[in-house]
Design an enzyme around this catalytic site. Sequence first.
Site, PDB file in Angstrom:
ATOM      1  N   ASP A  61       1.215 -13.406  19.565  1.00  0.00           N
ATOM      2  CA  ASP A  61       1.664 -12.090  19.114  1.00  0.00           C
ATOM      3  C   ASP A  61       0.574 -11.113  19.469  1.00  0.00           C
ATOM      4  O   ASP A  61      -0.602 -11.478  19.533  1.00  0.00           O
ATOM      5  CB  ASP A  61       1.863 -12.060  17.594  1.00  0.00           C
ATOM      6  CG  ASP A  61       0.533 -11.956  16.864  1.00  0.00           C
ATOM      7  OD1 ASP A  61      -0.169 -12.963  16.753  1.00  0.00           O
ATOM      8  OD2 ASP A  61       0.174 -10.846  16.426  1.00  0.00           O
ATOM      9  N   CYS A  77      10.386  -5.285  38.185  1.00  0.00           N
ATOM     10  CA  CYS A  77      10.915  -5.440  36.820  1.00  0.00           C
ATOM     11  C   CYS A  77      12.396  -5.060  36.806  1.00  0.00           C
ATOM     12  O   CYS A  77      12.797  -4.073  37.412  1.00  0.00           O
ATOM     13  CB  CYS A  77      10.139  -4.546  35.858  1.00  0.00           C
ATOM     14  SG  CYS A  77      10.740  -4.611  34.156  1.00  0.00           S
ATOM     15  N   CYS A 113      14.104  -4.464  33.919  1.00  0.00           N
ATOM     16  CA  CYS A 113      14.458  -3.934  32.593  1.00  0.00           C
ATOM     17  C   CYS A 113      15.261  -2.635  32.749  1.00  0.00           C
ATOM     18  O   CYS A 113      15.282  -2.024  33.820  1.00  0.00           O
ATOM     19  CB  CYS A 113      13.212  -3.729  31.732  1.00  0.00           C
ATOM     20  SG  CYS A 113      12.377  -2.147  31.935  1.00  0.00           S
ATOM     21  N   CYS A 138      13.278   0.399  34.038  1.00  0.00           N
ATOM     22  CA  CYS A 138      12.936   0.378  35.463  1.00  0.00           C
ATOM     23  C   CYS A 138      14.173   0.540  36.353  1.00  0.00           C
ATOM     24  O   CYS A 138      14.073   1.039  37.462  1.00  0.00           O
ATOM     25  CB  CYS A 138      12.185  -0.914  35.801  1.00  0.00           C
ATOM     26  SG  CYS A 138      10.525  -0.917  35.116  1.00  0.00           S
ATOM     27  N   HIS A 176       9.784  -1.085  28.289  1.00  0.00           N
ATOM     28  CA  HIS A 176       9.359  -1.767  29.517  1.00  0.00           C
ATOM     29  C   HIS A 176       8.248  -2.776  29.227  1.00  0.00           C
ATOM     30  O   HIS A 176       8.275  -3.900  29.733  1.00  0.00           O
ATOM     31  CB  HIS A 176       8.896  -0.784  30.600  1.00  0.00           C
ATOM     32  CG  HIS A 176       8.046  -1.467  31.625  1.00  0.00           C
ATOM     33  ND1 HIS A 176       8.609  -2.215  32.647  1.00  0.00           N
ATOM     34  CD2 HIS A 176       6.697  -1.613  31.710  1.00  0.00           C
ATOM     35  CE1 HIS A 176       7.619  -2.783  33.339  1.00  0.00           C
ATOM     36  NE2 HIS A 176       6.454  -2.428  32.789  1.00  0.00           N
ATOM     37  N   ASP A 193       2.427 -12.710   8.688  1.00  0.00           N
ATOM     38  CA  ASP A 193       1.018 -13.086   8.541  1.00  0.00           C
ATOM     39  C   ASP A 193       0.684 -13.050   7.054  1.00  0.00           C
ATOM     40  O   ASP A 193       1.508 -12.697   6.229  1.00  0.00           O
ATOM     41  CB  ASP A 193       0.131 -12.170   9.380  1.00  0.00           C
ATOM     42  CG  ASP A 193       0.132 -10.744   8.876  1.00  0.00           C
ATOM     43  OD1 ASP A 193       0.834 -10.454   7.891  1.00  0.00           O
ATOM     44  OD2 ASP A 193      -0.569  -9.905   9.463  1.00  0.00           O
TER      45      ASP A 193
END
Length: 389
Positions: A283, A321, A323, A326, A352, A93
């Site tokens: 973002d 999920c 991931c 999880c 997560h 940015d």
Amino acid sequence: MEPLRFKLDSQDGEARAGIITTRRGQIETPVFMPVGTAGTVKGIRFEALESDLDAKIILGNTYHLWLRPGIDVIKSAGGLHRFIGWNRPLLTDSGGFQVFSLGALRKISEEGTEFRSHVDGSLRFLSPEVSMEVQASLGSDIVMVFDECAPGEASHEETERSLNLTARWAQRSKIAFERLQTGGADTGRLEVEGLSGTQALFGIIQGAGHLDLRQSSLEQTVNIGFDGYAIGGLSVGEEKSLMFEVVDEIAPRMPKDCPRYLMGVGTPEDLVEAVARGVDMFDCVLPTRNGRTGQAFTSTGKLNIKNAQWTNDSRPLDESCRCSVCRRHSRAYLRHLYMSGEMLASILLTHHNLAFFLDTMRGVRQSIRSGDFPKFRREFTGRLDANGE
Ligand SMILES: [Zn+2]
């Protein structure tokens, strides 16, 4: 040759799926970009961002890196990619938003913005030219113009003054940017077949909640001409309905052949809703920041790990999920870590949350490609409402 290419694959209503090709690799859109404020996405290692989560692009904050460690340190390391050990695309940015969020500590003039450093209290000056110079030293792949962000509740007159200043700053940003590219100031320069190897520059549309001013800012920004376009100045405390009014009005009118980026937004449902209006890039600090304060985003809504109801709960954070958190850990264990002040709690919740945001965008892309986005959107939103906190 261009600094980046954007190829639109599929469209479903206003929702778009495509591919941005940068000098450091391809990014499938719509994309969520994890925020790496000070050269780190807080609470997660780069290995996990790459291999487990497969984040294709992350953000760096010019303001923070400029003040600390300073551009001399990053330049001597050979640019931000080398300094932090991340070889995939980076977007920086301009520092404008951070200076804006300092409120009373800043002084804005035609030339730029004077403010006090939050690190050591010293007086600093940020302008389009300084911001472009810092971003060239960082060597990010996508650079943002230096803009002024009017407060969400700003009057029509105040907003108009602000966005005209932003347009003049955008023009000065582009001139300084081109001079720096030709002068070899970009530490991240990388020759890639078919691309120029230079940084890409995105313009920012301002105008707070005033639709006529948003439209005028869009025209002024497109007239200057950039590689991509962002909607700035939203998610700064205004009503959510107003945010979507602006996105509704502006996103579909942004150039079709360039990436469209909605800055600083938002929750998973915000992302899906903005995709439906034609946005490609996002973002937000929510997945990382909320991860550190014990809040998980799940497919059935937000979950606060502090709640006593999880004390003996053997289920994962989110039963749908996949991931690594999880697959391995229970809510009971995560709650225990959080209540004990263990740093692993923040790390696992952040992991997560990022996985959930990135998986959501993966689902969004697939559904746009297969023409099922309206169904995806309906089911996604329906699940969140079913069990949200
Ligand atoms: Zn998970």
